[in-house]
Design a protein around this motif. Structure first.
Motif, PDB file in Angstrom:
ATOM      1  N   SER A 167       0.099   8.874 -18.903  1.00  0.00           N
ATOM      2  CA  SER A 167      -0.009   7.748 -17.989  1.00  0.00           C
ATOM      3  C   SER A 167       0.121   6.413 -18.694  1.00  0.00           C
ATOM      4  O   SER A 167      -0.187   6.278 -19.868  1.00  0.00           O
ATOM      5  CB  SER A 167      -1.367   7.784 -17.290  1.00  0.00           C
ATOM      6  OG  SER A 167      -1.559   9.025 -16.677  1.00  0.00           O
ATOM      7  N   SER A 198      -7.224  11.913  -9.316  1.00  0.00           N
ATOM      8  CA  SER A 198      -6.598  11.799  -8.002  1.00  0.00           C
ATOM      9  C   SER A 198      -5.094  12.038  -8.079  1.00  0.00           C
ATOM     10  O   SER A 198      -4.501  12.633  -7.174  1.00  0.00           O
ATOM     11  CB  SER A 198      -6.867  10.412  -7.413  1.00  0.00           C
ATOM     12  OG  SER A 198      -6.196  10.254  -6.189  1.00  0.00           O
ATOM     13  N   LEU A 199      -4.486  11.598  -9.168  1.00  0.00           N
ATOM     14  CA  LEU A 199      -3.047  11.760  -9.344  1.00  0.00           C
ATOM     15  C   LEU A 199      -2.663  13.090  -9.998  1.00  0.00           C
ATOM     16  O   LEU A 199      -1.494  13.448 -10.027  1.00  0.00           O
ATOM     17  CB  LEU A 199      -2.497  10.599 -10.177  1.00  0.00           C
ATOM     18  CG  LEU A 199      -2.612   9.232  -9.511  1.00  0.00           C
ATOM     19  CD1 LEU A 199      -2.341   8.127 -10.523  1.00  0.00           C
ATOM     20  CD2 LEU A 199      -1.661   9.137  -8.333  1.00  0.00           C
ATOM     21  N   GLU A 225       0.808  -1.222   0.000  1.00  0.00           N
ATOM     22  CA  GLU A 225       0.000   0.000   0.000  1.00  0.00           C
ATOM     23  C   GLU A 225       0.839   1.269   0.000  1.00  0.00           C
ATOM     24  O   GLU A 225       0.437   2.286  -0.563  1.00  0.00           O
ATOM     25  CB  GLU A 225      -1.014   0.013   1.148  1.00  0.00           C
ATOM     26  CG  GLU A 225      -0.408   0.069   2.526  1.00  0.00           C
ATOM     27  CD  GLU A 225      -0.118  -1.283   3.152  1.00  0.00           C
ATOM     28  OE1 GLU A 225       0.044  -1.313   4.374  1.00  0.00           O
ATOM     29  OE2 GLU A 225      -0.050  -2.296   2.433  1.00  0.00           O
ATOM     30  N   ASN A 226       2.017   1.246   0.570  1.00  0.00           N
ATOM     31  CA  ASN A 226       2.859   2.449   0.627  1.00  0.00           C
ATOM     32  C   ASN A 226       3.570   2.754  -0.683  1.00  0.00           C
ATOM     33  O   ASN A 226       4.183   3.805  -0.818  1.00  0.00           O
ATOM     34  CB  ASN A 226       3.865   2.338   1.767  1.00  0.00           C
ATOM     35  CG  ASN A 226       3.181   2.366   3.117  1.00  0.00           C
ATOM     36  OD1 ASN A 226       2.166   3.039   3.304  1.00  0.00           O
ATOM     37  ND2 ASN A 226       3.708   1.612   4.055  1.00  0.00           N
ATOM     38  N   TYR A 227       3.489   1.841  -1.644  1.00  0.00           N
ATOM     39  CA  TYR A 227       4.094   2.079  -2.949  1.00  0.00           C
ATOM     40  C   TYR A 227       3.184   2.886  -3.875  1.00  0.00           C
ATOM     41  O   TYR A 227       3.585   3.268  -4.962  1.00  0.00           O
ATOM     42  CB  TYR A 227       4.459   0.754  -3.629  1.00  0.00           C
ATOM     43  CG  TYR A 227       5.582   0.030  -2.944  1.00  0.00           C
ATOM     44  CD1 TYR A 227       6.902   0.456  -3.081  1.00  0.00           C
ATOM     45  CD2 TYR A 227       5.333  -1.076  -2.139  1.00  0.00           C
ATOM     46  CE1 TYR A 227       7.935  -0.200  -2.451  1.00  0.00           C
ATOM     47  CE2 TYR A 227       6.360  -1.744  -1.500  1.00  0.00           C
ATOM     48  CZ  TYR A 227       7.667  -1.299  -1.660  1.00  0.00           C
ATOM     49  OH  TYR A 227       8.689  -1.956  -1.025  1.00  0.00           O
ATOM     50  N   PHE A 228       1.947   3.109  -3.442  1.00  0.00           N
ATOM     51  CA  PHE A 228       0.965   3.765  -4.304  1.00  0.00           C
ATOM     52  C   PHE A 228       0.392   5.014  -3.650  1.00  0.00           C
ATOM     53  O   PHE A 228       0.047   5.000  -2.471  1.00  0.00           O
ATOM     54  CB  PHE A 228      -0.185   2.795  -4.632  1.00  0.00           C
ATOM     55  CG  PHE A 228       0.284   1.554  -5.335  1.00  0.00           C
ATOM     56  CD1 PHE A 228       0.492   1.562  -6.697  1.00  0.00           C
ATOM     57  CD2 PHE A 228       0.540   0.393  -4.623  1.00  0.00           C
ATOM     58  CE1 PHE A 228       0.940   0.424  -7.348  1.00  0.00           C
ATOM     59  CE2 PHE A 228       0.984  -0.750  -5.263  1.00  0.00           C
ATOM     60  CZ  PHE A 228       1.191  -0.739  -6.624  1.00  0.00           C
ATOM     61  N   GLN A 229       0.290   6.060  -4.428  1.00  0.00           N
ATOM     62  CA  GLN A 229      -0.329   7.301  -3.961  1.00  0.00           C
ATOM     63  C   GLN A 229      -1.848   7.166  -3.952  1.00  0.00           C
ATOM     64  O   GLN A 229      -2.530   7.734  -3.106  1.00  0.00           O
ATOM     65  CB  GLN A 229       0.103   8.453  -4.881  1.00  0.00           C
ATOM     66  CG  GLN A 229      -0.447   9.788  -4.493  1.00  0.00           C
ATOM     67  CD  GLN A 229       0.059  10.877  -5.424  1.00  0.00           C
ATOM     68  OE1 GLN A 229       1.116  10.764  -6.034  1.00  0.00           O
ATOM     69  NE2 GLN A 229      -0.714  11.946  -5.537  1.00  0.00           N
ATOM     70  N   THR A 230      -2.371   6.420  -4.897  1.00  0.00           N
ATOM     71  CA  THR A 230      -3.814   6.249  -5.053  1.00  0.00           C
ATOM     72  C   THR A 230      -4.134   4.775  -5.250  1.00  0.00           C
ATOM     73  O   THR A 230      -3.488   4.113  -6.064  1.00  0.00           O
ATOM     74  CB  THR A 230      -4.324   7.049  -6.274  1.00  0.00           C
ATOM     75  OG1 THR A 230      -4.074   8.431  -6.050  1.00  0.00           O
ATOM     76  CG2 THR A 230      -5.795   6.837  -6.511  1.00  0.00           C
TER      77      THR A 230
END
Length: 83
Positions: free
Chosen positions: A55, A47-48, A19-24
């Motif tokens: 992307s 969101s990003l 989970e900490n590897y992703f901003q969203t």
């Protein structure tokens, strides 16, 4: 971005420790919309704070992930399972 049940997917993500590897992180049940619908891809982009053409989406389902992303103008990569 994942299709599936909210609690199950959340536990899976936490169990993998990613989970900490992703901003969203968007889970379809929580969002009320599923891939390949454009809306879930658009929510992720908003969101990003990026545009579709800036992307890349990587997914394991060509019909849901690759085509959904391509449909809104994202580049997409099919991560095939060779096992």
């Amino acid at each position: 971005m994942t299709n599936g049940l909210g609690d199950f997917q959340r536990r899976t993500i936490q169990g993998l420790g990613i989970e900490n590897y992703f901003q969203t992180i968007l889970i379809s049940e929580i969002e009320g919309v599923r891939k390949p619908e454009a809306e879930i891809f658009i929510r992720a982009l908003c969101s990003l704070g990026v545009m579709a053409n800036e992307s890349i989406f990587i997914g394991d389902r060509p019909d849901v992930d690759v085509m959904g992303a391509k449909h809104i103008g994202m580049k997409s990569i099919w991560k095939r399972d060779l096992g």
